[in-house]
Design a protein around this motif. Structure first.
Motif, PDB file in Angstrom:
ATOM      1  N   THR A   1      -5.189  -6.007   3.815  1.00  0.00           N
ATOM      2  CA  THR A   1      -4.988  -5.587   5.359  1.00  0.00           C
ATOM      3  C   THR A   1      -5.946  -5.237   6.099  1.00  0.00           C
ATOM      4  OG1 THR A   1      -2.818  -6.095   4.872  1.00  0.00           O
ATOM      5  CG2 THR A   1      -3.009  -4.082   6.621  1.00  0.00           C
ATOM      6  N   LEU A   2      -6.117  -3.758   4.855  1.00  0.00           N
ATOM      7  CA  LEU A   2      -7.479  -2.922   5.782  1.00  0.00           C
ATOM      8  C   LEU A   2      -8.704  -3.275   5.794  1.00  0.00           C
ATOM      9  CD1 LEU A   2      -8.899  -0.528   5.731  1.00  0.00           C
ATOM     10  CD2 LEU A   2      -8.941   0.370   3.508  1.00  0.00           C
ATOM     11  N   ILE A   3      -9.118  -4.225   5.078  1.00  0.00           N
ATOM     12  CA  ILE A   3     -10.535  -5.184   5.517  1.00  0.00           C
ATOM     13  C   ILE A   3     -10.095  -6.393   6.691  1.00  0.00           C
ATOM     14  CG2 ILE A   3     -12.083  -6.943   4.342  1.00  0.00           C
ATOM     15  CD1 ILE A   3     -11.097  -6.196   0.687  1.00  0.00           C
ATOM     16  N   ILE A   4      -8.503  -7.030   6.684  1.00  0.00           N
ATOM     17  CA  ILE A   4      -8.842  -8.117   7.846  1.00  0.00           C
ATOM     18  C   ILE A   4      -8.728  -6.749   9.570  1.00  0.00           C
ATOM     19  CG2 ILE A   4      -7.584  -9.185   8.935  1.00  0.00           C
ATOM     20  CD1 ILE A   4      -6.306 -10.320   6.554  1.00  0.00           C
ATOM     21  N   GLU A   5      -7.909  -5.503   9.170  1.00  0.00           N
ATOM     22  CA  GLU A   5      -8.330  -4.796  10.258  1.00  0.00           C
ATOM     23  C   GLU A   5      -9.268  -4.367  10.422  1.00  0.00           C
ATOM     24  OE1 GLU A   5      -4.560  -2.421  10.501  1.00  0.00           O
ATOM     25  OE2 GLU A   5      -3.117  -4.511  10.614  1.00  0.00           O
ATOM     26  N   CYS A   6     -10.212  -3.990   9.695  1.00  0.00           N
ATOM     27  CA  CYS A   6     -11.216  -3.168  10.028  1.00  0.00           C
ATOM     28  C   CYS A   6     -11.874  -4.064  11.368  1.00  0.00           C
ATOM     29  CB  CYS A   6     -12.413  -3.928   8.531  1.00  0.00           C
ATOM     30  SG  CYS A   6     -11.985  -2.180   7.889  1.00  0.00           S
ATOM     31  N   CYS A   7     -11.965  -5.041  11.313  1.00  0.00           N
ATOM     32  CA  CYS A   7     -12.877  -6.449  12.072  1.00  0.00           C
ATOM     33  C   CYS A   7     -12.151  -6.483  13.284  1.00  0.00           C
ATOM     34  CB  CYS A   7     -12.724  -7.595  11.305  1.00  0.00           C
ATOM     35  SG  CYS A   7     -14.055  -6.784   9.952  1.00  0.00           S
ATOM     36  N   ALA A   8     -10.735  -6.645  13.270  1.00  0.00           N
ATOM     37  CA  ALA A   8     -10.089  -7.214  14.266  1.00  0.00           C
ATOM     38  C   ALA A   8     -10.065  -6.805  15.777  1.00  0.00           C
ATOM     39  CB  ALA A   8      -8.216  -7.251  13.805  1.00  0.00           C
TER      40      ALA A   8
ATOM     41  N   SER B   1      -0.003   4.272  16.235  1.00  0.00           N
ATOM     42  CA  SER B   1      -0.082   5.395  15.492  1.00  0.00           C
ATOM     43  C   SER B   1       1.597   5.978  15.509  1.00  0.00           C
ATOM     44  CB  SER B   1       0.085   6.401  17.199  1.00  0.00           C
ATOM     45  OG  SER B   1      -1.755   6.056  17.181  1.00  0.00           O
ATOM     46  N   LEU B   2       2.681   5.020  15.679  1.00  0.00           N
ATOM     47  CA  LEU B   2       3.653   5.234  15.127  1.00  0.00           C
ATOM     48  C   LEU B   2       3.568   4.549  13.691  1.00  0.00           C
ATOM     49  CD1 LEU B   2       5.688   4.088  18.229  1.00  0.00           C
ATOM     50  CD2 LEU B   2       5.656   6.640  16.843  1.00  0.00           C
ATOM     51  N   TRP B   3       3.230   3.501  13.444  1.00  0.00           N
ATOM     52  CA  TRP B   3       2.857   3.379  12.277  1.00  0.00           C
ATOM     53  C   TRP B   3       2.006   4.021  11.411  1.00  0.00           C
ATOM     54  CZ3 TRP B   3       6.318  -0.114   9.840  1.00  0.00           C
ATOM     55  CH2 TRP B   3       7.229  -0.727  10.245  1.00  0.00           C
ATOM     56  N   LEU B   4       1.157   4.921  11.275  1.00  0.00           N
ATOM     57  CA  LEU B   4       0.421   5.621  10.358  1.00  0.00           C
ATOM     58  C   LEU B   4       1.611   7.070  10.375  1.00  0.00           C
ATOM     59  CD1 LEU B   4      -2.002   6.912   9.447  1.00  0.00           C
ATOM     60  CD2 LEU B   4      -2.488   8.397  11.821  1.00  0.00           C
ATOM     61  N   LEU B   5       2.486   7.349  11.793  1.00  0.00           N
ATOM     62  CA  LEU B   5       3.705   8.317  11.102  1.00  0.00           C
ATOM     63  C   LEU B   5       3.838   7.422   9.941  1.00  0.00           C
ATOM     64  CD1 LEU B   5       5.094  10.689  11.536  1.00  0.00           C
ATOM     65  CD2 LEU B   5       5.944  10.159  13.957  1.00  0.00           C
ATOM     66  N   HIS B   6       4.767   6.612  10.276  1.00  0.00           N
ATOM     67  CA  HIS B   6       6.045   5.920   8.607  1.00  0.00           C
ATOM     68  C   HIS B   6       4.814   6.206   8.244  1.00  0.00           C
ATOM     69  CE1 HIS B   6       6.793   2.338   6.590  1.00  0.00           C
ATOM     70  NE2 HIS B   6       8.338   2.537   7.563  1.00  0.00           N
ATOM     71  N   ASN B   7       3.752   5.677   8.031  1.00  0.00           N
ATOM     72  CA  ASN B   7       3.274   5.059   6.305  1.00  0.00           C
ATOM     73  C   ASN B   7       3.079   6.627   5.703  1.00  0.00           C
ATOM     74  OD1 ASN B   7       2.708   2.989   6.386  1.00  0.00           O
ATOM     75  ND2 ASN B   7       0.940   2.847   7.301  1.00  0.00           N
ATOM     76  N   PHE B   8       2.761   8.272   6.741  1.00  0.00           N
ATOM     77  CA  PHE B   8       2.380   9.881   5.940  1.00  0.00           C
ATOM     78  C   PHE B   8       3.402   9.742   5.695  1.00  0.00           C
ATOM     79  CE2 PHE B   8      -1.327  10.268   8.266  1.00  0.00           C
ATOM     80  CZ  PHE B   8      -1.729  11.064   7.383  1.00  0.00           C
ATOM     81  N   LEU B   9       4.781   9.731   6.110  1.00  0.00           N
ATOM     82  CA  LEU B   9       6.333   9.550   6.099  1.00  0.00           C
ATOM     83  C   LEU B   9       6.488   9.362   4.736  1.00  0.00           C
ATOM     84  CD1 LEU B   9       8.395  10.030   9.141  1.00  0.00           C
ATOM     85  CD2 LEU B   9       7.236  11.734   7.132  1.00  0.00           C
TER      86      LEU B   9
ATOM     87  N   TRP C   1       4.275   8.196   2.389  1.00  0.00           N
ATOM     88  CA  TRP C   1       3.074   7.881   1.222  1.00  0.00           C
ATOM     89  C   TRP C   1       2.243   6.818   0.505  1.00  0.00           C
ATOM     90  CZ3 TRP C   1      -0.585  11.305   2.265  1.00  0.00           C
ATOM     91  CH2 TRP C   1      -0.994  11.642   1.593  1.00  0.00           C
ATOM     92  N   THR C   2       1.727   6.536   1.707  1.00  0.00           N
ATOM     93  CA  THR C   2       1.516   4.804   1.315  1.00  0.00           C
ATOM     94  C   THR C   2       0.132   5.155   1.338  1.00  0.00           C
ATOM     95  OG1 THR C   2       1.253   2.863   1.179  1.00  0.00           O
ATOM     96  CG2 THR C   2       2.054   3.262   3.226  1.00  0.00           C
ATOM     97  N   PRO C   3      -1.010   5.977   0.616  1.00  0.00           N
ATOM     98  CA  PRO C   3      -2.413   6.397   0.959  1.00  0.00           C
ATOM     99  C   PRO C   3      -3.151   4.949   1.755  1.00  0.00           C
ATOM    100  CG  PRO C   3      -1.861   6.726  -1.225  1.00  0.00           C
ATOM    101  CD  PRO C   3      -0.447   6.078  -0.901  1.00  0.00           C
ATOM    102  N   VAL C   4      -3.216   3.710   1.169  1.00  0.00           N
ATOM    103  CA  VAL C   4      -4.101   2.810   1.587  1.00  0.00           C
ATOM    104  C   VAL C   4      -3.380   2.403   3.067  1.00  0.00           C
ATOM    105  CG1 VAL C   4      -5.403   0.628   1.616  1.00  0.00           C
ATOM    106  CG2 VAL C   4      -5.473   2.148  -0.492  1.00  0.00           C
ATOM    107  N   GLY C   5      -1.816   2.729   2.590  1.00  0.00           N
ATOM    108  CA  GLY C   5      -1.844   2.344   4.288  1.00  0.00           C
ATOM    109  C   GLY C   5      -1.809   3.192   4.750  1.00  0.00           C
ATOM    110  N   ILE C   6      -2.295   4.729   5.024  1.00  0.00           N
ATOM    111  CA  ILE C   6      -2.425   5.632   6.128  1.00  0.00           C
ATOM    112  C   ILE C   6      -3.782   5.127   6.232  1.00  0.00           C
ATOM    113  CG2 ILE C   6      -3.112   7.958   5.780  1.00  0.00           C
ATOM    114  CD1 ILE C   6      -0.291   8.657   4.344  1.00  0.00           C
TER     115      ILE C   6
END
Length: 168
Positions: free
Chosen positions: A14-21, A127-135, A137-142
């Protein structure tokens, strides 16, 4: 292999794809890339025992493909209803609610014909998914959401702020 490690590997795709999207100018290319990234992100959440986020992302993968072809507001409403049904049927607490609200922003943006509005909605939803991933605690998800929100803002800046200041 432990589920947590596998989840982090999947979300790395996901990270690789979203870096470019969000650097793409063509809205349909953005949506197609986001469709693929949502599939991997959904599997990541399911491995972390987050069914609401997992199923919302798997559904979002389909929703993004639909929104490439059709921009009807009634489809947006149907997609929001499906996301609400997913949230209610898999509800696990605060994380389910944060994920649902994030999905509302992203769904509304993806069915808009306005690229500028799409990017703003992606920034809010991401930004809300970022908050979700902090809560959660999924490091690559963050990292995915930090890059997604940053990339969305950079794309917005490049296409709308810089170009507008050049015109004036």
């Amino acid at each position: 292999m432990p589920d947590f490690i596998l989840s982090q590997i999947l979300v790395t795709v996901t990270l690789i794809i979203e870096c470019c999207a969000m650097q793409l100018k063509n809205k349909n290319y953005i949506l197609a890339a986001l469709s693929v990234s949502c599939f991997f992100n959904g599997l990541h959440y399911l491995l972390l025992e987050q069914p609401t986020a997992g199923y919302i992302f798997l559904f979002s993968s389909i929703r993004f493909l639909i929104s490439i072809k059709w921009k009807f507001q009634w489809i947006s409403i149907v997609a929001l209803c499906v996301s609400l049904i997913i949230t209610i049927s898999t509800y696990t607490g605060l994380l389910s609610m944060v994920g649902f609200v994030a999905t509302v922003f992203i769904t509304v943006g993806s069915f808009s014909n306005n690229d500028k509005f799409l990017r703003l909605m992606m920034i809010l939803g991401g930004s809300l998914w970022l908050l979700h991933n902090f809560l959660l605690w999924t490091p690559v998800g963050i990292l995915v959401e930090v890059i997604f929100v940053s990339s969305s803002f950079i794309g917005y800046y490049r296409y709308y702020i810089i170009k507008q200041s050049v015109k004036t």
